[in-house]
Scaffold this active site. Structure first.
Site, PDB file in Angstrom:
ATOM      1  N   ASP A  50      -7.786   8.360  14.392  1.00 46.06           N
ATOM      2  CA  ASP A  50      -6.922   7.207  14.611  1.00 46.06           C
ATOM      3  C   ASP A  50      -7.525   6.021  13.864  1.00 46.06           C
ATOM      4  OD1 ASP A  50      -5.423   5.061  15.474  1.00 46.06           O
ATOM      5  OD2 ASP A  50      -5.388   5.691  17.577  1.00 46.06           O
ATOM      6  N   SER A 116       5.186  -2.142  -0.246  1.00 41.45           N
ATOM      7  CA  SER A 116       6.624  -1.876  -0.168  1.00 41.45           C
ATOM      8  C   SER A 116       7.415  -3.010  -0.797  1.00 41.45           C
ATOM      9  CB  SER A 116       7.037  -1.722   1.300  1.00 41.45           C
ATOM     10  OG  SER A 116       8.440  -1.743   1.456  1.00 41.45           O
ATOM     11  N   CYS A 118       9.712  -4.204   0.591  1.00 45.65           N
ATOM     12  CA  CYS A 118      10.090  -5.046   1.727  1.00 45.65           C
ATOM     13  C   CYS A 118       9.357  -6.390   1.702  1.00 45.65           C
ATOM     14  CB  CYS A 118       9.804  -4.333   3.043  1.00 45.65           C
ATOM     15  SG  CYS A 118      10.961  -3.003   3.427  1.00 45.65           S
ATOM     16  N   TYR A 144       7.799  -5.871   8.872  1.00 46.41           N
ATOM     17  CA  TYR A 144       7.168  -4.818   8.083  1.00 46.41           C
ATOM     18  C   TYR A 144       6.755  -5.373   6.721  1.00 46.41           C
ATOM     19  CZ  TYR A 144       6.775  -0.364   5.538  1.00 46.41           C
ATOM     20  OH  TYR A 144       6.333   0.687   4.770  1.00 46.41           O
ATOM     21  N   ASN A 173      12.498   2.834  -1.706  1.00 44.21           N
ATOM     22  CA  ASN A 173      12.785   3.841  -0.689  1.00 44.21           C
ATOM     23  C   ASN A 173      12.516   5.234  -1.236  1.00 44.21           C
ATOM     24  OD1 ASN A 173      14.379   2.367   1.678  1.00 44.21           O
ATOM     25  ND2 ASN A 173      15.016   1.461  -0.270  1.00 44.21           N
ATOM     26  N   ALA A 188      17.163   6.564   5.099  1.00 52.60           N
ATOM     27  CA  ALA A 188      18.578   6.809   4.838  1.00 52.60           C
ATOM     28  C   ALA A 188      18.865   8.149   4.164  1.00 52.60           C
ATOM     29  CB  ALA A 188      19.164   5.659   4.027  1.00 52.60           C
ATOM     30  N   ARG A 278      18.938  -4.805  -3.298  1.00 48.77           N
ATOM     31  CA  ARG A 278      17.612  -4.854  -3.892  1.00 48.77           C
ATOM     32  C   ARG A 278      17.737  -4.560  -5.375  1.00 48.77           C
ATOM     33  NH1 ARG A 278      14.524  -2.027   1.024  1.00 48.77           N
ATOM     34  NH2 ARG A 278      13.750  -3.910   2.020  1.00 48.77           N
TER      35      ARG A 278
END
Length: 314
Positions: A50, A116, A118, A144, A173, A188, A278
């Site tokens: 972890d 990312s 994002c 995020y 993506n 998606a 995007r």
């Protein structure tokens, strides 16, 4: 023999990266909080750790590595990202802080961070491409993206202070076989492929907002090519990774229906949509010699075939 560490190897992209690096002849230590769900990996060593725990990161990096690929994160598709903001910020920030500090202490040569697109703001459908520098002034659409942007800054700062090479890839993506395809964390392409596989010919599937948002999707094998190329290059700036093929989610449904040889209708439903559009420059990665080997239809054919097999086995 080059020694490499892949953190997040139990995940979708990380698993494909382990396969690629092992095929190259690297000695690979794979690390994740869980083992891969859909296949065994050809890693020389798999540690179940972890990475939110600092001591676990030190253990992961024990022994010395030429390259570290940090892909471990708390993430998923738009449905998960929009509903798990606190978990994403806490878990991913902890992983990234612990991993980069442990890597600096271990004296790694090269450190790759998976970021990312994002990190960018929302866009209008007809806007020209944003370059990597256009991430500032910062205005990510979701938490995020904010966490990814902070992780980029942290990795760059540690690389300057401790004199190692850092590489940052901002992923579009990503899709392909051996990824999450149900349960709420799927992205998606996987969700669409599952719905089409479950639907009869002439059937109807539900799509958030009817599928008007615009996206770019990168096939996982192409993404892994770019990650390895970028990591071993001299490009130390954040770099967008993805093709230039832009489609609406409705287009994605139609492409998936075509490869499935089905007639599929769309039923619009309410749900998280993310940004409207995007469009990002890929000049940095293409200047390194990268170009995608798969267009969206080819990639979705591979993805749909695998997901349809999973659906049939349920």
């Amino acid at each position: 023999m080059k020694r490499v560490l892949v953190a997040g190897a139990g995940g979708f992209i990380g698993g494909h990266l382990v396969v690629r690096l092992s095929a190259e002849g690297c000695w690979v230590r794979a690390v994740d909080v869980t083992e891969p769900e859909y296949r065994d990996l050809p890693a020389d060593e798999f540690l179940t750790l972890d990475l939110r725990d600092a001591d676990a990161c030190l253990r992961a990096l024990d022994g010395g590595f030429d390259e570290v690929y940090q892909l471990a994160a708390d993430m998923g598709g738009m449905e998960f990202i929009s509903s798990a903001e606190c978990e994403i910020m806490r878990n991913s920030a902890s992983i990234n802080a612990n991993m980069i500090e442990a890597a600096a202490s271990a004296g790694v040569d090269r450190y790759f961070l998976s970021s990312s697109v994002c990190v960018y703001r929302d866009m209008a459908p007809d806007e020209p491409p944003l370059t990597e520098d256009d991430a500032y002034p910062a205005n990510p659409h979701n938490e995020y993206g904010w966490e990814k942007l902070y992780a980029e800054r942290m990795v760059s700062a540690f690389a300057r202070r401790h004199d190692f090479e850092a590489r940052i890839g901002r992923f579009e993506n990503c899709y392909g076989p051996f990824g999450t395809w149900q349960g709420g964390r799927e992205k998606a392409p996987a969700a669409i492929a599952r719905k089409v596989a479950e639907a009869p010919d002439g059937g109807t599937i539900e799509v958030f907002g009817g599928g008007s948002t615009i996206r770019t999707f990168v096939y996982v094998e192409d993404l892994v090519d770019a990650v390895v190329l970028l990591t071993r290059s001299g490009e130390d700036r954040p770099t967008n990774i993805g093709p230039d093929e832009r489609v609406t989610i409705a287009d994605l449904v139609n492409i998936t229906a075509e490869v499935a040889a089905k007639r599929i209708e769309i039923r619009p439903v309410d749900g998280p949509l993310g940004v409207a559009a995007r469009n990002f420059s890929k000049e940095r990665i293409t200047e390194l010699g990268w170009e995608p080997r798969y267009d969206l239809r080819q990639g979705m054919a591979e993805t749909y075939r695998w997901i349809a097999e999973q659906v049939a086995q349920q």
